[in-house]
Design a protein around this motif. Structure first.
Motif, PDB file in Angstrom:
ATOM      1  N   GLY A 128       0.786  -1.223   0.000  1.00 65.65           N
ATOM      2  CA  GLY A 128       0.000   0.000   0.000  1.00 65.65           C
ATOM      3  C   GLY A 128       0.815   1.267   0.000  1.00 65.65           C
ATOM      4  O   GLY A 128       0.261   2.372  -0.092  1.00 65.65           O
ATOM      5  N   ARG A 167      -0.545   4.999  -1.060  1.00 65.09           N
ATOM      6  CA  ARG A 167      -0.741   5.942   0.044  1.00 65.09           C
ATOM      7  C   ARG A 167       0.087   7.207  -0.137  1.00 65.09           C
ATOM      8  O   ARG A 167      -0.412   8.320   0.063  1.00 65.09           O
ATOM      9  N   ALA A 208      -1.446   9.281  -2.872  1.00 68.28           N
ATOM     10  CA  ALA A 208      -2.673   9.939  -2.424  1.00 68.28           C
ATOM     11  C   ALA A 208      -2.369  11.154  -1.561  1.00 68.28           C
ATOM     12  O   ALA A 208      -3.001  12.213  -1.711  1.00 68.28           O
ATOM     13  N   MET A 209      -1.403  11.044  -0.639  1.00 69.12           N
ATOM     14  CA  MET A 209      -1.058  12.192   0.206  1.00 69.12           C
ATOM     15  C   MET A 209      -0.575  13.362  -0.640  1.00 69.12           C
ATOM     16  O   MET A 209      -0.960  14.518  -0.411  1.00 69.12           O
ATOM     17  N   GLU A 268      -1.082   2.534   9.773  1.00 71.63           N
ATOM     18  CA  GLU A 268      -1.338   3.521   8.717  1.00 71.63           C
ATOM     19  C   GLU A 268      -0.080   4.312   8.386  1.00 71.63           C
ATOM     20  O   GLU A 268       0.636   4.772   9.280  1.00 71.63           O
ATOM     21  N   SER A 282       6.256  10.156   4.507  1.00 72.07           N
ATOM     22  CA  SER A 282       7.261   9.419   3.736  1.00 72.07           C
ATOM     23  C   SER A 282       8.395  10.335   3.321  1.00 72.07           C
ATOM     24  O   SER A 282       8.264  11.561   3.291  1.00 72.07           O
ATOM     25  N   ASP A 295       1.106  13.459   6.371  1.00 75.27           N
ATOM     26  CA  ASP A 295      -0.338  13.614   6.318  1.00 75.27           C
ATOM     27  C   ASP A 295      -0.767  14.866   7.059  1.00 75.27           C
ATOM     28  O   ASP A 295      -0.123  15.287   8.029  1.00 75.27           O
TER      29      ASP A 295
END
Length: 328
Positions: A164, A168, A171-172, A217, A221, A242
């Motif tokens: 994932g 992920r 998406a962020m 979660e 990164s 995030d």
């Protein structure tokens, strides 16, 4: 362990703790090379990270609201901090550093790094990591959750791919830059394609990716790509946290971990590309030794921006280390 030995252990730790407080300068005189009290120095460092309110400072510094208000008033009057009404609620004041404040924090960081580097230089190989891990364990044990001072969200920093991760991180990036910069499908596609290609090369020396994890979660990164620029040069890529984690310190820990990896791997330089307008991120980069090396208009993200390339040279054998868990 007997009660007597436990008592000796507690007293020994208390004695070392008092000595640490004295060595750090909390007992008086200039703290961190400034005429500011320790609480103000810590406040400036927290504000430097961006997206901080007076309430955030009260939680992080474990101070009463009245103490925070008095301290901030003095910092604003001194021209180091400025307040700005929040977009969603004008009653909430966002704090940021002025040019004078950024200069002062840069001096604080330089002073602190010199102190830490000097101390680490007197240790034997491997002892620096033992110091870091020991201090972190001690701090975590002291900072037990309480109803009076709720802890800021914590995230573990781990290395390596996990299921994932590509989706992920993409998406962020897509959600954040669509909201703040108006980027759309083209930007998302570029991030996804580049990240997928990089993950296929993670097994090669000089490549690494770190994720901030809150439970299971992924909430942040950063990556070091050691192949796409040239020999001896690392490329820092996909650095993001995030929205819910902004101000938690996770971004600083991710960045420090990536730079520690780059230095330990032996890269002479670390480069990163960003664009004008991301002031909080730029301040963070500059406190870690990055300097602006190039600016040029670019449209690769789907709309024209002033692209910026920052460069950081390897720290001479004294890079700050971070307790990063290797994924196995």
């Amino acid at each position: 362990m007997s009660d007597e030995n436990a008592h000796v252990s507690v007293d020994a730790i208390r004695a070392v703790s008092r000595q640490l407080v004295r060595e750090l300068g909390f007992m008086g005189g200039d703290f961190a090379g400034t005429d500011l009290p320790p609480s103000a120095v810590h406040a400036l460092i927290e504000i430097e990270g961006g997206c901080v309110t007076a309430r955030d400072l009260a939680v992080r510094l474990l101070l009463e609201k009245s103490s925070i208000s008095r301290m901030l008033r003095k910092l604003v009057e001194a021209g180091a901090v400025q307040e700005e009404a929040g977009e969603e609620d004008g009653r909430v004041k966002r704090l940021s550093l002025t040019a004078s404040g950024r200069k002062r924090v840069a001096a604080i960081n330089a002073f602190a790094r010199a102190r830490v580097s000097g101390a680490l230089g007197r240790l034997k190989p491997g002892q620096d990591l033992a110091v870091l891990e020991g201090l972190q364990l001690y701090v975590d044990a002291l900072a037990a959750p309480s109803a009076v001072h709720p802890a800021a969200p914590a995230a573990a920093i781990v290395r390596g791919y996990r299921p994932g991760l590509i989706a992920r991180i993409t998406a962020m990036h897509a959600l954040y830059y669509a909201r703040t910069s108006g980027f759309g499908q083209r930007f998302e596609s570029v991030v996804a394609a580049g990240l997928a290609e990089f993950c296929n090369r993670l097994g090669n020396p000089g490549n690494e990716i770190c994720a901030a994890m809150q439970g299971k979660e992924i909430v942040g990164s950063v990556a070091i790509d050691g192949e796409d620029i040239g020999a001896g040069t690392a490329h820092l890529r996909w650095f993001i946290v995030d929205d819910a984690m902004r101000g938690s310190g996770s971004g600083k820990r991710l960045l420090d971990g990536a730079l520690a990896f780059a230095d330990e791997t032996g890269f002479a330089e670390t480069h990163l590309w960003t664009f004008s307008g991301l002031d909080a991120a730029r301040h963070l980069y500059e406190t870690r030794g990055f300097v602006l090396a190039e600016e040029r208009p670019g449209t690769q993200w789907g709309s024209e921006v002033l692209e910026q390339r920052f460069v950081r040279f390897r720290q001479g054998g004294s890079a700050e280390r971070l307790s990063v868990v290797s994924d196995t």
